[in-house]
Scaffold this active site. Structure first.
Site, short mmCIF file in Angstrom:
data_model
loop_
_atom_site.label_atom_id
_atom_site.label_comp_id
_atom_site.label_asym_id
_atom_site.label_seq_id
_atom_site.Cartn_x
_atom_site.Cartn_y
_atom_site.Cartn_z
N HIS A 111 0.87 -1.19 0.00
CA HIS A 111 0.00 0.00 0.00
C HIS A 111 0.90 1.23 0.00
CE1 HIS A 111 -3.83 2.10 1.79
NE2 HIS A 111 -3.13 2.93 1.02
N HIS A 161 1.42 4.80 -2.45
CA HIS A 161 1.07 5.66 -3.60
C HIS A 161 2.35 6.32 -4.06
CE1 HIS A 161 -3.28 5.41 -2.58
NE2 HIS A 161 -2.79 5.23 -1.36
N HIS A 174 -9.40 0.89 -1.54
CA HIS A 174 -9.39 1.49 -0.21
C HIS A 174 -10.83 1.38 0.32
CE1 HIS A 174 -5.58 3.17 -1.42
NE2 HIS A 174 -5.49 4.02 -0.43
N GLU A 181 -11.35 3.29 5.67
CA GLU A 181 -10.34 4.21 6.21
C GLU A 181 -11.12 5.29 6.96
OE1 GLU A 181 -8.15 6.50 3.29
OE2 GLU A 181 -6.58 7.06 4.72
N ASP A 212 1.77 3.92 2.88
CA ASP A 212 0.74 4.76 2.24
C ASP A 212 1.37 5.92 1.44
OD1 ASP A 212 -1.83 5.40 1.51
OD2 ASP A 212 -2.51 6.03 3.49
N ASP A 213 1.68 7.03 2.12
CA ASP A 213 2.27 8.21 1.46
C ASP A 213 3.44 8.68 2.33
OD1 ASP A 213 0.13 8.82 -0.70
OD2 ASP A 213 -1.02 8.52 1.13
N1 HPA Z 1 -6.59 7.24 1.10
C1 HPA Z 1 -7.25 7.66 0.04
N2 HPA Z 1 -6.67 8.22 -1.00
C2 HPA Z 1 -5.34 8.32 -1.01
C3 HPA Z 1 -4.60 7.89 0.05
C4 HPA Z 1 -5.26 7.30 1.16
O1 HPA Z 1 -4.68 6.84 2.16
N3 HPA Z 1 -3.31 8.16 -0.26
C5 HPA Z 1 -3.29 8.71 -1.49
N4 HPA Z 1 -4.52 8.82 -1.95
ZN ZN Z 2 -3.69 4.79 0.42
#
Ligand code: HPA
Ligand code: ZN
Length: 330
Positions: A9, A11, A189, A192, A270-271
């Site tokens: 996971h 991006h 996703h 969340e 994630d990011d």
């Molecule tokens: N959630 C939704 N969209 C996203 C995320 C995330 O964690 N990271 C980059 N785009």
């Molecule tokens: Zn994500």
């Protein structure tokens, strides 16, 4: 030596570090509304998913050429390798680029310049997963899948990201069915910020094989039981959850309870440029905050390979799993 692991996971646009953002801005003659990297870093304070997405999309303005995407992916792969990553399944958001006039081909070919040489350069095997932006229309997602057709030999699967609440999975029923018919793997996703029902819908309507985040399943015991029974992997992103306030503080993160419940959990970043850590940093943070044992850490690493899309290379998966089993914690 770090624990060997897969990252599932991630991006790629979320790996854009401030230094690279400014370097690309200068190279492309793009003006960023921040004086320098220090001022930009000060903007990395988020209240929720949307406040992060606003900055995430804004900074993408610096990504224009194939070389930009190659430099972005290569920088991530170098950092990932240093954190023990052997295999990375990497998300990208084509609509965030095509909407700015950057063609699909520029994005995919650019990423491929780095991914195609990742094994020899970094010792990291890779897969690409193309995400649809769920706050864009279903038609836009279908157009995106169509635009990706010339590049499908480089794309393993499809995902769904961006603003979750108000954009339930069922909106993308048609494009996921089309993706499945093309032989693409499916993830999304869900859970969340959105309710547990979105997780169920992603499974039943979109046919996803893995759920990204999935945190809010813990509010629905019957759903947890199903996820355990069906061995559906969840790609949990602990530092992201704290930064985007899905969880107040790391010691209150539900990961420990999720593991105890028997869920097939993985840990991911994630990011990472935005959330204060790459994947090994996430492993260490949950170990320290939740008191995870060495064997639980090993289990998370095993899960990452079990949950990865390596069905086309089981020999490789077995090799990675053997590395995890043989790992000696210091
Ligand atoms: N959630 C939704 N969209 C996203 C995320 C995330 O964690 N990271 C980059 N785009
Ligand atoms: Zn994500």
């Amino acid at each position: 030596m770090p624990l060997p692991k897969a990252e599932l996971h991630l991006h790629v646009e979320g790996t854009l570090e401030p230094e690279l953002a400014f370097r690309l801005a200068e190279r492309n003659g793009v003006r960023l509304p921040y004086a320098d990297t220090e001022e930009l870093r000060k903007a990395y304070q988020f209240d929720d998913l949307q406040s992060f997405l606003d900055l995430y999309y804004e900074l993408m303005a610096v990504l224009r050429t194939e070389q930009d995407f190659a430099d972005l992916a290569d920088a991530y792969l170098a950092r990932a390798a240093a954190q023990g990553v052997r295999h990375a399944e990497i998300f990208f958001d084509p609509q965030a680029h095509t909407a700015r006039g950057v063609p699909m081909g520029t994005v995919v070919e650019g990423l491929w310049r780095a991914l195609g040489r990742s094994e020899e350069n970094h010792g990291v095997s890779t897969r690409l997963i193309m995400c649809f932006l769920r706050d864009e229309s279903a038609d836009s997602a279908l157009e995106t899948l169509e635009a990706a057709r010339p590049y499908l030999d480089r794309i393993t699967g499809v995902g769904l990201d961006s603003a979750e609440v108000g954009h339930p999975p069922a909106k993308f029923r048609e494009v996921y069915a089309a993706a499945a018919a093309l032989g693409l793997r499916r993830v999304a996703h869900a859970g969340e910020e959105g309710p547990p029902a979105y997780i169920t819908e992603a499974l039943d309507v979109l046919g996803v094989e893995r759920v990204d985040h999935g945190l809010r399943c813990m509010e629905d015991p019957a759903l947890v039981e199903r996820l355990v029974r069906e061995r559906i992997p969840l790609t949990v992103c602990p530092l992201s959850n704290v930064r985007l306030r899905a969880v107040d503080v790391l010691p209150e993160h539900p990961l420990a309870a999720m593991i105890t419940a028997g869920l097939l959990c993985t840990v991911n970043s994630d990011d990472p440029a935005y959330f204060g850590g790459y994947v090994a940093d996430n492993y260490h943070a949950v170990r320290d905050a939740l008191g995870l044992s060495k064997e639980q850490m090993r289990e998370l690493a095993r899960n990452s390979f079990l949950a990865s899309f390596l069905e086309d290379d089981e020999e490789r998966r077995a090799r990675y799993l053997a590395e995890v089993d043989a790992y000696e914690f210091s």
